[in-house]
Write a protein that holds these residues in place. Structure first.
Motif, PDB file in Angstrom:
ATOM      1  N   LYS A  44      -0.244  12.598  -1.115  1.00  0.00           N
ATOM      2  CA  LYS A  44       0.020  11.986   0.193  1.00  0.00           C
ATOM      3  C   LYS A  44      -1.348  11.758   0.819  1.00  0.00           C
ATOM      4  CE  LYS A  44       1.555  13.394   4.772  1.00  0.00           C
ATOM      5  NZ  LYS A  44       2.045  14.536   5.556  1.00  0.00           N
ATOM      6  N   LEU A  45      -1.626  10.531   1.192  1.00  0.00           N
ATOM      7  CA  LEU A  45      -2.943  10.230   1.758  1.00  0.00           C
ATOM      8  C   LEU A  45      -3.053  10.819   3.162  1.00  0.00           C
ATOM      9  CD1 LEU A  45      -3.371   6.446   0.785  1.00  0.00           C
ATOM     10  CD2 LEU A  45      -4.245   8.447  -0.440  1.00  0.00           C
ATOM     11  N   SER A  46      -4.245  11.335   3.475  1.00  0.00           N
ATOM     12  CA  SER A  46      -4.510  11.726   4.864  1.00  0.00           C
ATOM     13  C   SER A  46      -4.734  10.445   5.664  1.00  0.00           C
ATOM     14  CB  SER A  46      -5.768  12.594   4.923  1.00  0.00           C
ATOM     15  OG  SER A  46      -6.888  11.789   4.588  1.00  0.00           O
ATOM     16  N   LEU A 105       0.867  -1.189   0.000  1.00  0.00           N
ATOM     17  CA  LEU A 105       0.000   0.000   0.000  1.00  0.00           C
ATOM     18  C   LEU A 105       0.900   1.235   0.000  1.00  0.00           C
ATOM     19  CD1 LEU A 105      -2.649   1.587   0.299  1.00  0.00           C
ATOM     20  CD2 LEU A 105      -2.501   1.239   2.770  1.00  0.00           C
ATOM     21  N   TYR A 106       0.855   1.969  -1.097  1.00  0.00           N
ATOM     22  CA  TYR A 106       1.612   3.216  -1.196  1.00  0.00           C
ATOM     23  C   TYR A 106       0.770   4.317  -0.568  1.00  0.00           C
ATOM     24  CZ  TYR A 106       4.887   1.094  -4.550  1.00  0.00           C
ATOM     25  OH  TYR A 106       5.844   0.319  -5.152  1.00  0.00           O
ATOM     26  N   ILE A 107       1.303   4.978   0.444  1.00  0.00           N
ATOM     27  CA  ILE A 107       0.511   6.034   1.087  1.00  0.00           C
ATOM     28  C   ILE A 107       0.943   7.430   0.639  1.00  0.00           C
ATOM     29  CG2 ILE A 107      -0.149   4.630   3.083  1.00  0.00           C
ATOM     30  CD1 ILE A 107       2.052   6.013   4.703  1.00  0.00           C
ATOM     31  N   ALA A 108       2.088   7.554  -0.031  1.00  0.00           N
ATOM     32  CA  ALA A 108       2.529   8.859  -0.546  1.00  0.00           C
ATOM     33  C   ALA A 108       3.544   8.615  -1.648  1.00  0.00           C
ATOM     34  CB  ALA A 108       3.173   9.695   0.567  1.00  0.00           C
ATOM     35  N   THR A 158       6.209   4.497   1.063  1.00  0.00           N
ATOM     36  CA  THR A 158       6.125   5.921   0.767  1.00  0.00           C
ATOM     37  C   THR A 158       7.191   6.218  -0.278  1.00  0.00           C
ATOM     38  OG1 THR A 158       7.813   6.465   2.394  1.00  0.00           O
ATOM     39  CG2 THR A 158       5.528   6.512   3.149  1.00  0.00           C
ATOM     40  N   GLY A 159       7.068   7.358  -0.945  1.00  0.00           N
ATOM     41  CA  GLY A 159       8.232   7.888  -1.637  1.00  0.00           C
ATOM     42  C   GLY A 159       9.225   8.291  -0.548  1.00  0.00           C
ATOM     43  N   GLU A 160      10.447   8.598  -0.932  1.00  0.00           N
ATOM     44  CA  GLU A 160      11.439   8.895   0.101  1.00  0.00           C
ATOM     45  C   GLU A 160      11.496  10.395   0.383  1.00  0.00           C
ATOM     46  OE1 GLU A 160      15.117   6.851  -0.079  1.00  0.00           O
ATOM     47  OE2 GLU A 160      14.184   4.908  -0.398  1.00  0.00           O
ATOM     48  N   ILE A 209      -1.425   5.897  -5.773  1.00  0.00           N
ATOM     49  CA  ILE A 209      -1.752   6.399  -4.436  1.00  0.00           C
ATOM     50  C   ILE A 209      -3.254   6.652  -4.337  1.00  0.00           C
ATOM     51  CG2 ILE A 209      -1.125   8.089  -2.651  1.00  0.00           C
ATOM     52  CD1 ILE A 209       1.313   6.705  -3.986  1.00  0.00           C
ATOM     53  N   GLY A 210      -3.925   5.919  -3.446  1.00  0.00           N
ATOM     54  CA  GLY A 210      -5.330   6.203  -3.179  1.00  0.00           C
ATOM     55  C   GLY A 210      -6.282   5.670  -4.230  1.00  0.00           C
TER      56      GLY A 210
END
Lengths: 420, 258
Positions: free
Chosen positions: A147-149, A122-125, A172-174, A369-370
C-alpha cells in the motif's frame, strides 16, 4: 460452468493449516459460503428498479433465436431498440461484423469526431479482502502486497504527470481495512494537483462516501460487475464483501446520487456467457442513463487475463472477433456512450478498434504498485514494488501512443473536462 | 458583401459563418478558418483546460475572435463559473452558453440558459445562448440581455439539417436580435436555406469535422452562406404553384367604382 473447469484454483501451500482449510472449504462446499443477495452491516440499500429491469431482459435473452433477418433489420434502423441490440449480440450477427463496424464507425465519428482520449491507471494498493478466484489480488494468492504511503503516491503521480498524462484512474485492491475512504480521499486530493481528471475504480461504497470522494476531486466511478450471472458470480467470488452481488450492482447509482459526473460499467468477459453479460452491461448503462439523463456513461470491455501464479486463465470463447462484435453493438445501441479499451488488449486490436467504436484507451500502464518510475525510466524495479493484478498486453508509453494515434489519423486528447 | 456588416454585441463582422473547433485535429483549425473565411470560432473551455503542449488556444489564429462555450455545464451556476474562467484565461468577452442536463442528445436546458444569460449579461459578457427554438424562451433571453439567440436546427452532431425550420422561422420573424442557426446543419445547402430564411449567421462543426476534406467543406459552407445571405437580401421571388388558378377572378363580382 463451474469454477473448477476454468482452472482458477491454486494450491494454498503457503497458508497456515487453518487458512488452507477455510480456503478449501469455500472452494468445495457451497454451503460454507455466504448468501450473495444478503447485504452486510453498513451497506446502504437504495430503492431502485434498475436491477429488475436489466435482469428481466437478460434472463429472457436467448441469442440462438435471432437470424440474419433481425440482424439486417437492426442494421437498417437509425435508432436501435433493445431487441435490435440483442440481435447484434447474437451469433447470427457474426457474418455481418464488417457491416456493423462500418456503421459503428459512422456513429462514433458523428458523436466524437476523430478524437481518442488517453488515460492511465494508478494502483495505489493491492491488499484485498475478497476471494475472487480469477484475480491476482485475491486474498489467498501469494503475491507481494503493498500500500503506497501518501508520499509514495505523490511521487508516482509526479512521474506520471511528467510524461504529459492529464487523466488518471485511481485503483485499489478491495480492502476497506487497508485502503479506507480517508486514505482514498487523500489520494484524490493529491491527484487533483497533478491531473485534470480523476476517476476511481475502488470497492463499491455508500452514497455519502461517494459524495466525500467527489469533494476530494474524483468525478468518475468505474465498477465492474464481473458477471451478471448470479449463479456463476456465486461460484467465483467465494468470500468477502464483494460477494454481495446487489450492493455491487447499485454502485453506479449511488455514485451518481453522491454527485459524480460519470459512471462506467462492465462485465469481465470470459467468466460466463459473454453475450448475456454484454447485454446486461449495456442495459445497466442504458437504464441508468434514462433515470439520470445528465450522467456521462461509459462502458469498458475487459477480458480475462493470466495472473501472477496462474498463467492458464484465458478469456475462453471471447476472441477478438467476438469482442469487436460486442463493441460495435455497444456503439450502435448507445451512440453517445464512451467506450474504453484497456491494455489487456493488443496494440493491433486497440489501433483497430479506436477507428470503429472505442473512444478511450490507456497508455503507460502498470498494474503493479509503486513501480512507475522504474517502468517509465527503464530501470530495475525496487524489490519493494507490489505485484501486478494481471498481465497487460499493450505496454506502449504515452508518447508512443500519442504518436501512433496521430499517425493513424486520429486526434489524441489528453483532457476535455473541467472539475465543477 | 462589405456593405452588409454582421453586427453582434457591438462588434462588426463580415463573415456570417461561425466555425466550431471540436471533433477534428488541431492542426486543421488554421486551414479551416482560412477556407471558411471565419472571423468567429467557438472553443469548448473544457477542451482548453489542458497543458501547454497541445493547447487548442495555440492552434487558433490570432486574427479570429474567440467564442468560448460552456459545454460541460449542467446548470446556470456551472455555466457562469466556466464563463468567468474563460474571461480570466484571456478568451475575451464573448461567451456561448451551452447548458445540458442530457448526456444523450445534448439538448439545451432553456430555463437554466435564461438564468445564466441574465447573470453574465450584467457582468458585461456578450452572451450568445444556444437554445431549443422556443419563442417564449427567446423573448426571455432578449429580456435577459442576450446579444443573439442560437436555436438548434436539429440534434447536435446529427447533420439532419433544418428539422426545426418552422420554429426557427418564427424566431426570425419575432425576435429583433440576430438569430444564429446552430447545431444539426449537415450540408452547405441547408446552411444556405437557413440564410435565405433570414438567419443572421450559421454555426457548424460536425458537418465539417466528418467531411472527407475538411478545409474544402469549410469553403463550400462559406460560399453557401454567402449565397443564402445574398438571396435573402435580394428578396426571394414568388414561388409558382402548379395547376392553373380559376380564369375568372374571384373578386370579379365587385362592381367597379362602387
Amino acid at each position: 460452468m463451474s469454477a473448477n473447469e476454468n482452472s482458477f484454483f491454486l494450491s494454498g501451500d503457503h497458508l497456515s493449516p487453518a487458512a488452507r482449510a477455510k480456503k478449501e472449504r469455500l472452494e468445495q462446499d457451497p454451503a460454507a459460503r455466504a448468501d450473495i443477495m444478503t447485504y452486510l452491516d453498513g451497506m446502504e440499500v437504495i430503492s431502485s428498479d434498475i436491477c429488475q429491469k436489466v435482469m428481466t431482459e437478460v434472463e429472457s435473452y436467448d441469442p440462438a433465436v435471432y437470424t440474419a433477418k433481425e440482424v439486417t433489420a437492426a442494421l437498417n434502423r437509425e435508432r436501435l431498440g433493445i431487441e435490435d441490440f440483442k440481435a447484434l449480440l447474437s451469433p447470427a450477427a457474426a457474418p455481418f461484423l464488417e457491416d456493423m463496424a462500418q456503421k459503428a464507425r459512422l456513429e462514433t465519428t458523428k458523436h466524437f469526431g476523430n478524437t481518442v482520449y488517453l488515460f492511465t491507471p494508478l494502483y495505489i494498493a493491492n491488499y484485498c479482502e475478497n476471494y475472487c478466484v480469477y484475480c491476482g489480488f485475491n486474498c489467498y494468492n501469494k503475491i507481494h502486497r503493498k500500500k503506497l504511503s501518501l508520499e509514495e503516491i505523490e511521487h508516482e503521480m509526479a512521474v506520471i504527470a511528467q510524461s504529459g498524462m492529464e487523466e488518471i484512474l485511481l485503483l485499489t485492491g478491495e480492502s476497506r481495512a487497508q485502503s479506507d475512504i480517508a486514505y482514498i480521499g487523500e489520494a484524490c486530493k493529491l491527484a487533483r494537483r497533478y491531473f485534470r481528471l480523476v476517476g476511481l475504480e475502488i470497492y463499491p461504497v455508500n452514497t455519502d462516501e461517494y459524495r466525500y470522494l467527489h469533494t476530494c476531486g474524483a468525478d468518475y466511478v468505474t465498477v465492474f460487475q464481473e458477471t451478471y450471472d448470479k449463479t456463476v458470480y456465486e461460484s467465483l467470488h467465494l468470500a468477502g464483501h464483494k460477494r454481495v452481488w446487489p450492493y455491487r450492482f447499485d454502485a453506479q447509482e449511488r455514485a451518481l446520487r453522491g454527485g459524480m459526473r460519470g459512471v462506467a460499467f462492465s462485465a469481465l468477459f470470459g467468466l460466463s456467457d459473454f453475450r448475456k453479460d454484454a447485454l446486461a452491461s449495456a442495459l445497466h448503462a442504458y437504464f441508468i442513463q434514462r433515470k439520470y439523463p445528465h450522467a456521462e456513461i461509459s462502458l469498458s470491455c475487459p477480458r480475462l487475463r493470466p495472473i501472477v501464479n496462474n498463467d492458464r486463465i484465458s478469456p475462453r470463447d471471447v476472441g477478438e472477433a467476438e469482442l469487436c462484435q460486442i463493441l460495435a453493438a455497444y456503439r450502435l445501441f448507445l451512440p453517445f456512450a464512451g467506450i474504453t479499451v484497456s491494455s489487456r488488449e493488443s496494440a493491433a486490436f486497440r489501433n483497430g478498434i479506436v477507428k470503429i467504436a472505442a473512444t478511450k484507451i490507456s497508455a503507460g500502464v502498470s498494474t503493479g504498485i509503486g513501480d512507475h518510475e522504474s517502468k517509465y525510466n527503464e530501470q530495475k524495479a525496487s524489490d519493494d514494488a507490489g505485484d501486478e493484478q494481471f498481465e497487460i498486453c499493450d505496454n506502449r508509453s504515452l508518447s508512443a501512443m500519442y504518436r501512433e494515434m496521430a499517425d493513424e489519423g486520429l486526434q489524441p486528447v489528453l483532457n476535455d473536462y473541467l472539475y465543477m | 458583401m462589405h456593405n452588409d456588416p454582421f453586427l453582434l454585441g457591438g462588434h462588426e463582422f463580415h463573415s456570417r459563418f461561425i466555425l466550431g473547433s471540436g471533433k477534428y485535429s488541431l492542426h486543421l483549425i488554421e486551414a479551416a478558418v482560412r477556407d471558411a473565411g471565419a472571423e468567429l470560432i467557438t472553443l469548448a473551455l473544457r477542451r482548453a483546460n489542458t497543458k501547454e503542449e497541445e493547447n487548442i488556444l495555440d492552434f487558433i489564429p490570432k486574427t479570429v475572435t474567440l467564442l468560448p462555450n460552456t459545454s460541460g455545464a449542467r446548470n446556470a451556476e456551472e455555466a457562469v463559473r466556466i464563463a468567468r474562467l474563460a474571461r480570466a484565461m484571456g478568451c475575451g468577452d464573448f461567451v456561448k452558453i451551452e447548458i445540458m442536463r442530457d448526456a444523450k442528445y445534448l439538448l439545451p436546458d432553456n430555463a437554466e440558459t435564461v438564468k445564466a444569460t441574465e447573470i453574465l449579461a450584467k457582468e458585461g459578457f456578450i452572451v450568445l445562448p444556444y437554445m431549443f427554438p422556443d419563442l417564449t424562451c427567446a423573448r426571455d433571453l432578449v429580456n435577459a440581455g442576450a446579444a443573439a439567440v442560437m436555436p438548434l436546427a436539429a440534434p447536435i452532431g446529427s447533420n439532419k439539417g433544418l428539422a426545426a425550420k418552422e420554429f426557427i422561422a418564427i424566431l426570425i420573424d419575432e425576435i429583433d436580435l440576430p438569430v444564429i442557426v446552430d447545431a444539426g446543419i449537415g450540408r452547405p445547402s441547408q446552411a444556405c436555406e437557413a440564410m435565405e430564411m433570414g438567419a443572421a449567421a450559421i454555426m457548424a462543426n460536425t458537418a465539417l469535422a466528418t467531411a472527407g476534406d475538411l478545409p474544402a467543406m469549410a469553403s463550400a459552407f462559406k460560399l453557401a452562406i454567402e449565397a443564402g445571405r445574398k438571396a435573402y437580401l435580394a428578396g426571394l421571388g414568388r414561388v409558382l404553384t402548379r395547376g392553373a388558378s380559376a380564369s375568372d377572378p374571384l373578386t370579379g363580382f365587385l362592381r367597379k367604382g362602387e
